[in-house]
Motif scaffolding. Structure first.
Motif, PDB file in Angstrom:
ATOM      1  N   GLY A 153       0.790  -1.228   0.000  1.00  0.00           N
ATOM      2  CA  GLY A 153       0.000   0.000   0.000  1.00  0.00           C
ATOM      3  C   GLY A 153       0.815   1.266   0.000  1.00  0.00           C
ATOM      4  O   GLY A 153       0.316   2.341  -0.365  1.00  0.00           O
ATOM      5  N   PHE A 154       2.096   1.173   0.404  1.00  0.00           N
ATOM      6  CA  PHE A 154       2.903   2.398   0.489  1.00  0.00           C
ATOM      7  C   PHE A 154       4.339   2.200   0.009  1.00  0.00           C
ATOM      8  O   PHE A 154       5.197   3.039   0.270  1.00  0.00           O
ATOM      9  N   SER A 155       4.604   1.129  -0.724  1.00  0.00           N
ATOM     10  CA  SER A 155       5.965   0.908  -1.215  1.00  0.00           C
ATOM     11  C   SER A 155       5.938   0.037  -2.468  1.00  0.00           C
ATOM     12  O   SER A 155       4.929  -0.595  -2.785  1.00  0.00           O
ATOM     13  N   SER A 156       7.073   0.010  -3.150  1.00  0.00           N
ATOM     14  CA  SER A 156       7.251  -0.858  -4.308  1.00  0.00           C
ATOM     15  C   SER A 156       7.913  -2.148  -3.828  1.00  0.00           C
ATOM     16  O   SER A 156       9.044  -2.123  -3.350  1.00  0.00           O
ATOM     17  N   VAL A 157       7.213  -3.269  -3.950  1.00  0.00           N
ATOM     18  CA  VAL A 157       7.654  -4.521  -3.329  1.00  0.00           C
ATOM     19  C   VAL A 157       8.145  -5.506  -4.384  1.00  0.00           C
ATOM     20  O   VAL A 157       7.519  -5.684  -5.430  1.00  0.00           O
ATOM     21  N   SER A 158       9.259  -6.171  -4.071  1.00  0.00           N
ATOM     22  CA  SER A 158       9.767  -7.227  -4.937  1.00  0.00           C
ATOM     23  C   SER A 158      10.370  -8.325  -4.072  1.00  0.00           C
ATOM     24  O   SER A 158      10.558  -8.155  -2.870  1.00  0.00           O
ATOM     25  N   THR A 159      10.649  -9.459  -4.689  1.00  0.00           N
ATOM     26  CA  THR A 159      11.377 -10.532  -4.014  1.00  0.00           C
ATOM     27  C   THR A 159      12.584 -10.900  -4.858  1.00  0.00           C
ATOM     28  O   THR A 159      12.607 -10.665  -6.067  1.00  0.00           O
ATOM     29  N   ASP A 160      13.589 -11.489  -4.215  1.00  0.00           N
ATOM     30  CA  ASP A 160      14.808 -11.837  -4.931  1.00  0.00           C
ATOM     31  C   ASP A 160      14.985 -13.351  -4.987  1.00  0.00           C
ATOM     32  O   ASP A 160      14.074 -14.112  -4.671  1.00  0.00           O
ATOM     33  N   THR A 161      16.179 -13.786  -5.367  1.00  0.00           N
ATOM     34  CA  THR A 161      16.455 -15.215  -5.543  1.00  0.00           C
ATOM     35  C   THR A 161      16.182 -16.022  -4.288  1.00  0.00           C
ATOM     36  O   THR A 161      15.700 -17.156  -4.345  1.00  0.00           O
ATOM     37  N   PHE A 162      16.483 -15.465  -3.123  1.00  0.00           N
ATOM     38  CA  PHE A 162      16.290 -16.174  -1.861  1.00  0.00           C
ATOM     39  C   PHE A 162      14.896 -15.953  -1.271  1.00  0.00           C
ATOM     40  O   PHE A 162      14.611 -16.418  -0.170  1.00  0.00           O
ATOM     41  N   GLY A 163      14.028 -15.230  -1.986  1.00  0.00           N
ATOM     42  CA  GLY A 163      12.683 -14.996  -1.497  1.00  0.00           C
ATOM     43  C   GLY A 163      12.562 -13.848  -0.524  1.00  0.00           C
ATOM     44  O   GLY A 163      11.494 -13.647   0.071  1.00  0.00           O
ATOM     45  N   ASN A 164      13.640 -13.076  -0.315  1.00  0.00           N
ATOM     46  CA  ASN A 164      13.570 -11.913   0.553  1.00  0.00           C
ATOM     47  C   ASN A 164      12.515 -10.925   0.060  1.00  0.00           C
ATOM     48  O   ASN A 164      12.385 -10.687  -1.146  1.00  0.00           O
ATOM     49  N   VAL A 165      11.783 -10.324   0.996  1.00  0.00           N
ATOM     50  CA  VAL A 165      10.865  -9.231   0.663  1.00  0.00           C
ATOM     51  C   VAL A 165      11.662  -7.936   0.702  1.00  0.00           C
ATOM     52  O   VAL A 165      12.212  -7.564   1.747  1.00  0.00           O
ATOM     53  N   ILE A 166      11.741  -7.244  -0.434  1.00  0.00           N
ATOM     54  CA  ILE A 166      12.479  -5.978  -0.522  1.00  0.00           C
ATOM     55  C   ILE A 166      11.494  -4.905  -0.970  1.00  0.00           C
ATOM     56  O   ILE A 166      10.968  -4.954  -2.072  1.00  0.00           O
ATOM     57  N   ALA A 167      11.238  -3.956  -0.072  1.00  0.00           N
ATOM     58  CA  ALA A 167      10.241  -2.917  -0.342  1.00  0.00           C
ATOM     59  C   ALA A 167      10.909  -1.550  -0.340  1.00  0.00           C
ATOM     60  O   ALA A 167      11.448  -1.119   0.675  1.00  0.00           O
ATOM     61  N   GLN A 168      10.890  -0.889  -1.493  1.00  0.00           N
ATOM     62  CA  GLN A 168      11.446   0.470  -1.573  1.00  0.00           C
ATOM     63  C   GLN A 168      10.345   1.457  -1.201  1.00  0.00           C
ATOM     64  O   GLN A 168       9.384   1.647  -1.930  1.00  0.00           O
ATOM     65  N   VAL A 169      10.520   2.063  -0.037  1.00  0.00           N
ATOM     66  CA  VAL A 169       9.539   3.011   0.480  1.00  0.00           C
ATOM     67  C   VAL A 169       9.850   4.416  -0.022  1.00  0.00           C
ATOM     68  O   VAL A 169       8.961   5.142  -0.474  1.00  0.00           O
ATOM     69  N   LEU A 170      11.117   4.812   0.053  1.00  0.00           N
ATOM     70  CA  LEU A 170      11.578   6.109  -0.446  1.00  0.00           C
ATOM     71  C   LEU A 170      12.835   5.875  -1.274  1.00  0.00           C
ATOM     72  O   LEU A 170      13.784   5.237  -0.798  1.00  0.00           O
ATOM     73  N   LYS A 171      12.839   6.360  -2.484  1.00  0.00           N
ATOM     74  CA  LYS A 171      13.989   6.161  -3.358  1.00  0.00           C
ATOM     75  C   LYS A 171      15.088   7.150  -3.010  1.00  0.00           C
ATOM     76  O   LYS A 171      14.851   8.360  -2.916  1.00  0.00           O
ATOM     77  N   PRO A 172      16.325   6.672  -2.806  1.00  0.00           N
ATOM     78  CA  PRO A 172      17.417   7.600  -2.485  1.00  0.00           C
ATOM     79  C   PRO A 172      17.791   8.453  -3.695  1.00  0.00           C
ATOM     80  O   PRO A 172      17.800   7.969  -4.830  1.00  0.00           O
ATOM     81  N   GLU A 173      18.064   9.703  -3.433  1.00  0.00           N
ATOM     82  CA  GLU A 173      18.458  10.634  -4.490  1.00  0.00           C
ATOM     83  C   GLU A 173      19.879  11.143  -4.228  1.00  0.00           C
ATOM     84  O   GLU A 173      20.193  11.568  -3.115  1.00  0.00           O
ATOM     85  N   ASN A 174      20.706  11.099  -5.235  1.00  0.00           N
ATOM     86  CA  ASN A 174      22.064  11.653  -5.184  1.00  0.00           C
ATOM     87  C   ASN A 174      22.816  11.154  -3.952  1.00  0.00           C
ATOM     88  O   ASN A 174      22.996   9.972  -3.777  1.00  0.00           O
ATOM     89  N   SER A 175      23.217  12.075  -3.078  1.00  0.00           N
ATOM     90  CA  SER A 175      24.054  11.705  -1.935  1.00  0.00           C
ATOM     91  C   SER A 175      23.251  11.543  -0.651  1.00  0.00           C
ATOM     92  O   SER A 175      23.811  11.576   0.449  1.00  0.00           O
ATOM     93  N   GLU A 176      21.925  11.391  -0.748  1.00  0.00           N
ATOM     94  CA  GLU A 176      21.107  11.233   0.441  1.00  0.00           C
ATOM     95  C   GLU A 176      21.457   9.941   1.180  1.00  0.00           C
ATOM     96  O   GLU A 176      21.918   8.969   0.587  1.00  0.00           O
ATOM     97  N   LYS A 177      21.208   9.955   2.476  1.00  0.00           N
ATOM     98  CA  LYS A 177      21.344   8.730   3.249  1.00  0.00           C
ATOM     99  C   LYS A 177      20.300   7.711   2.784  1.00  0.00           C
ATOM    100  O   LYS A 177      19.210   8.073   2.363  1.00  0.00           O
ATOM    101  N   HIS A 178      20.686   6.456   2.879  1.00  0.00           N
ATOM    102  CA  HIS A 178      19.787   5.375   2.469  1.00  0.00           C
ATOM    103  C   HIS A 178      19.687   4.390   3.628  1.00  0.00           C
ATOM    104  O   HIS A 178      20.656   3.688   3.950  1.00  0.00           O
TER     105      HIS A 178
END
Length: 340
Positions: free
Chosen positions: A33-58
């Motif tokens: 509902g509030f992020s872009s969700v994907s899974t990887d080879t090991f089945g980890n749930v990886i949800a990008q909530v805020l995309k990092p820009e330039n030199s921002e902290k991640h």
């Protein structure tokens, strides 16, 4: 959805290490509902909530989605299943429990052991996992049509409410941590601080942390906070180091963790009046933090833990207030640190 609603949903999904698909789907739905969700080879749930820009902290917020359990090791000539444990299952809790065997379909079974009347020596000794069987009430031919070597087995124990905002059940390690991370991420997404934020609900922590190792490498964060459970005071435990349930989140201090981040978490907890205790470790933490912090060229990493009684049993017990305190401190930390 609040944490009280989230935890039974997450705990109700099957996710024994290496076979986390059902739990992954449940968590992905909660995050979508509030992020872009994907899974990887090991089945980890990886949800990008805020995309990092330039030199921002991640920032990476991690909790493991997998749980301990059992797996089918052998089907004997009478149709009984011999088992292996997956992760640190406490074999004292297994005999005479109802279980679900996740074969071609979900099958109800019972855990049995060699009867005391047959065991002539040391009849009261605790059975080892290798001496425990699962009885499905079927003969061997029937069982072999529905069950295969390696199929996972879980102990049946739904989440139940106790008193004083406590809940008990299987898989609270670390589904309560997942709930805290999801709730924190939702709060942060609404505030939209200037930083990157990725949620990792990692697989295979109970069997070596392979999920966090690989996913953290792919995410490549600048800062990370791992969320897990740790020991709370329980009957027979005279240790004053372990907090009582309801004491708040546990802020980790270890030689391998970022002292700056741990100190900052304490400062914020005091400022925002979020209940907490400090957990001091002499070496590594025994959590995903150990793997995340050495990813690539190194990641500044902190650890928050939720106090839990009866770890790795079907009656794991936590206080909802501690889960909520963990979520609140996580959110405050990311929002405040984004601008520093």
């Amino acid at each position: 959805m609040d944490i009280k609603e989230m935890i039974p949903l997450l705990c109700g999904a099957v996710g024994v290490s290496g076979a986390e698909d059902s739990a992954v789907r449940c968590a992905s739905d909660l995050l979508s509902g509030f992020s872009s969700v994907s899974t990887d080879t090991f089945g980890n749930v990886i949800a990008q909530v805020l995309k990092p820009e330039n030199s921002e902290k991640h920032f990476l917020l991690d909790a493991h989605i997998d749980s301990i359990g059992m797996a089918v090791r052998e089907i004997d000539e009478n149709g009984f299943l011999k088992i292996s444990t997956v992760g640190g299952m406490d074999s004292r809790t297994l005999p005479y429990r109802e279980v679900t065997v996740h074969g071609e379909k979900a099958l109800t079974g019972i855990v049995c052991a060699t009867p005391n009347s047959v065991v002539k020596e040391n009849a009261r000794a605790i059975a080892k996992a290798s001496e425990i069987f699962v009885d499905l009430g079927m003969d061997a031919d029937e069982v072999k049509k529905l069950v295969h070597i390696g199929d996972r087995i879980t102990v049946d124990c739904d989440v139940a409410e106790l008193h004083n905002r406590c809940v008990t059940g299987s898989f609270l390690d670390d589904r309560c941590g997942c709930a805290a991370v999801i709730r924190a991420a939702e709060i942060i997404s609404q505030k939209k601080p200037h930083c990157g934020l990725t949620v990792l609900l990692s697989t295979r922590e109970e069997t070596g942390g392979q999920g966090a190792k690989t996913a953290a490498y792919a995410v490549n964060p600048t800062h990370a906070v791992a969320v897990d459970v740790s020991f709370a005071q329980a009957p027979g435990d005279a240790s004053e180091e372990n907090p009582k349930l309801g004491s708040g989140t546990m802020i980790g201090f270890s030689p391998c963790l970022s002292k700056e981040m741990s100190d900052r978490l304490v400062t914020l907890a005091k400022e925002k009046e979020i209940p907490y205790t400090c957990e001091v470790m002499s070496g590594t933490t025994g959590t995903n933090a150990d793997d995340i912090l050495i990813t690539r060229a190194g990641v500044q990493t902190a650890l928050l833990s939720i106090p839990q009684k009866y770890m790795h049993t079907p009656i794991e017990t936590v206080c909802l207030d501690d889960v909520e305190a963990t979520a609140a401190l996580l959110a405050e930390f990311v929002i405040s640190e984004a601008e520093r």
